[in-house]
Enzyme design. Structure first.
Site, PDB file in Angstrom:
ATOM      1  N   ASN A  10      -7.541 -33.047 -33.779  1.00  0.00           N
ATOM      2  CA  ASN A  10      -6.688 -32.672 -34.917  1.00  0.00           C
ATOM      3  C   ASN A  10      -7.571 -31.931 -35.919  1.00  0.00           C
ATOM      4  O   ASN A  10      -8.336 -32.551 -36.652  1.00  0.00           O
ATOM      5  CB  ASN A  10      -6.080 -33.941 -35.540  1.00  0.00           C
ATOM      6  N   TRP A  11      -7.441 -30.617 -35.898  1.00  0.00           N
ATOM      7  CA  TRP A  11      -8.309 -29.802 -36.763  1.00  0.00           C
ATOM      8  C   TRP A  11      -7.921 -29.881 -38.237  1.00  0.00           C
ATOM      9  O   TRP A  11      -8.641 -29.378 -39.096  1.00  0.00           O
ATOM     10  CB  TRP A  11      -8.281 -28.339 -36.295  1.00  0.00           C
ATOM     11  N   LYS A  12      -6.743 -30.420 -38.519  1.00  0.00           N
ATOM     12  CA  LYS A  12      -6.241 -30.467 -39.908  1.00  0.00           C
ATOM     13  C   LYS A  12      -6.341 -29.062 -40.530  1.00  0.00           C
ATOM     14  O   LYS A  12      -6.052 -28.089 -39.834  1.00  0.00           O
ATOM     15  CB  LYS A  12      -6.990 -31.532 -40.698  1.00  0.00           C
ATOM     16  N   HIS A  96       2.181 -37.714 -39.043  1.00  0.00           N
ATOM     17  CA  HIS A  96       0.804 -38.049 -39.431  1.00  0.00           C
ATOM     18  C   HIS A  96       0.802 -38.691 -40.821  1.00  0.00           C
ATOM     19  O   HIS A  96       1.595 -38.316 -41.688  1.00  0.00           O
ATOM     20  CB  HIS A  96      -0.069 -36.783 -39.421  1.00  0.00           C
ATOM     21  N   GLU A 166      -2.740 -44.821 -35.449  1.00  0.00           N
ATOM     22  CA  GLU A 166      -3.793 -44.439 -36.388  1.00  0.00           C
ATOM     23  C   GLU A 166      -3.716 -45.334 -37.626  1.00  0.00           C
ATOM     24  O   GLU A 166      -2.928 -45.049 -38.560  1.00  0.00           O
ATOM     25  CB  GLU A 166      -3.616 -42.982 -36.821  1.00  0.00           C
ATOM     26  N   SER A 215     -11.202 -41.907 -37.319  1.00  0.00           N
ATOM     27  CA  SER A 215     -12.671 -41.758 -37.353  1.00  0.00           C
ATOM     28  C   SER A 215     -13.346 -41.953 -35.999  1.00  0.00           C
ATOM     29  O   SER A 215     -14.479 -42.427 -35.949  1.00  0.00           O
ATOM     30  CB  SER A 215     -13.287 -42.725 -38.373  1.00  0.00           C
ATOM     31  N   GLY A 236     -10.151 -36.496 -35.550  1.00  0.00           N
ATOM     32  CA  GLY A 236      -9.976 -35.433 -36.527  1.00  0.00           C
ATOM     33  C   GLY A 236     -11.330 -34.794 -36.805  1.00  0.00           C
ATOM     34  O   GLY A 236     -11.698 -33.793 -36.184  1.00  0.00           O
TER      35      GLY A 236
HETATM   36  P1  PGA Z   1     -10.336 -38.682 -38.403  1.00  0.00           P
HETATM   37  O1  PGA Z   1      -8.847 -38.100 -38.315  1.00  0.00           O
HETATM   38  O2  PGA Z   1     -10.846 -38.792 -37.005  1.00  0.00           O
HETATM   39  O3  PGA Z   1     -11.079 -37.658 -39.218  1.00  0.00           O
HETATM   40  O4  PGA Z   1     -10.229 -40.006 -39.077  1.00  0.00           O
HETATM   41  C1  PGA Z   1      -7.929 -38.604 -37.421  1.00  0.00           C
HETATM   42  C2  PGA Z   1      -6.558 -38.232 -37.905  1.00  0.00           C
HETATM   43  O5  PGA Z   1      -6.289 -38.352 -39.121  1.00  0.00           O
HETATM   44  O6  PGA Z   1      -5.717 -37.789 -37.110  1.00  0.00           O
END
Ligand code: PGA
Length: 256
Positions: A10-12, A96, A166, A215, A236
């Protein structure tokens, strides 16, 4: 046990430039060719969909991070599931926690799940509690999310959905976050499977892939996949660095 693990990056709202998006996507695409036991998806910002759709391959699928709840019409700023499908998008993240934080409700998310399925794409439905309480009320939170986000969806379609558990308290952007353990993941995986099984029956529920996200990095990926029994992972931050993301993919590919 499921056949292939699923790894979704998930590149956000990253990376900053189209050139970097292209080069990271291409680097990952080249390497994943060798990995046959894992399904790899990268969910990218809308503006990169068109260009990266041209690069997507059998080994590296393209995902979006959001979608309109509407099929078509006068909805300023929105992007429809059909538009995404036209650019080779195969998966769409819905629900999300960062979007729930902006006001998305379970009922609204259910409409998105429906439009994504109607366009022939796979929804990756994110669920997860904000906090863990000693009375285990968090199980009820997750159950309600599942029931309300999947309300009105035919049982056979539910079997095609990917669920990403999540816990918000473990996501890298959450202030004072803490690590989830493989045991936390395993407990919730069993619980989610049970809720699904009550909704659609055991054999259809068994078809649903349940991923873990929060994470995840190359150090704890193995624990979540083996001890935690996750069907895949949704990193992410760790997906932004192709080297680290590829390490996670390799771990998932080698698991038996
Ligand atoms: P993260 O993100 O691995 O940076 O916690 C995961 C997500 O929010 O989908």
């Amino acid at each position: 046990m499921r056949k292939k693990k699923i790894i979704v990056g998930n590149w956000k709202m990253n990376p900053k430039t189209p050139a970097l998006a292209r080069s990271n996507f291409t680097t990952i695409k080249k390497e994943v060719r060798a990995y046959k036991n894992v399904t790899v998806v990268i969910a990218v910002p809308f503006v990169y969909i068109s260009e990266l759709g041209k690069l997507a391959s059998a080994g590296l699928a393209l995902g979006a991070q959001n979608v309109s709840a509407e099929k078509e019409g006068p909805y300023t700023g929105e992007v429809s599931a059909e538009m995404l499908a036209a650019y080779k998008t195969k998966y769409v993240i819905v629900g999300h926690s960062e979007r729930r934080e902006l006001g998305e409700t379970n009922a609204f998310i259910a409409r998105k799940v429906k439009t994504v399925l109607a366009a022939g794409l796979t929804p990756i439905l994110c669920i997860g509690e904000k906090d863990r309480d000693h009375g285990m009320l968090y199980l009820g939170v997750v159950k309600t999310q599942l029931e309300e986000c999947l309300a009105g969806i035919p049982k056979n379609s539910i079997a095609k959905i990917v669920i990403a558990y999540e816990p918000v308290w473990a996501i890298s952007s959450t202030p004072n976050r803490r690590d989830a353990t493989p045991e936390d993941c395993e407990e919730m995986r069993i619980y989610i499977r049970k809720v699904l099984s009550d909704m659609v029956g055991g054999s259809l529920a068994d078809e649903v892939a349940i991923l873990y996200g929060g994470s995840v990095d190359e150090k704890d990926a193995l624990g979540f996949l083996s001890k935690g029994n996750a069907d895949g992972l949704l990193p992410g931050r760790a997906s932004l660095n192709p080297k680290i993301f590829l390490k996670i993919i390799k771990i998932a590919n080698e698991i038996r």
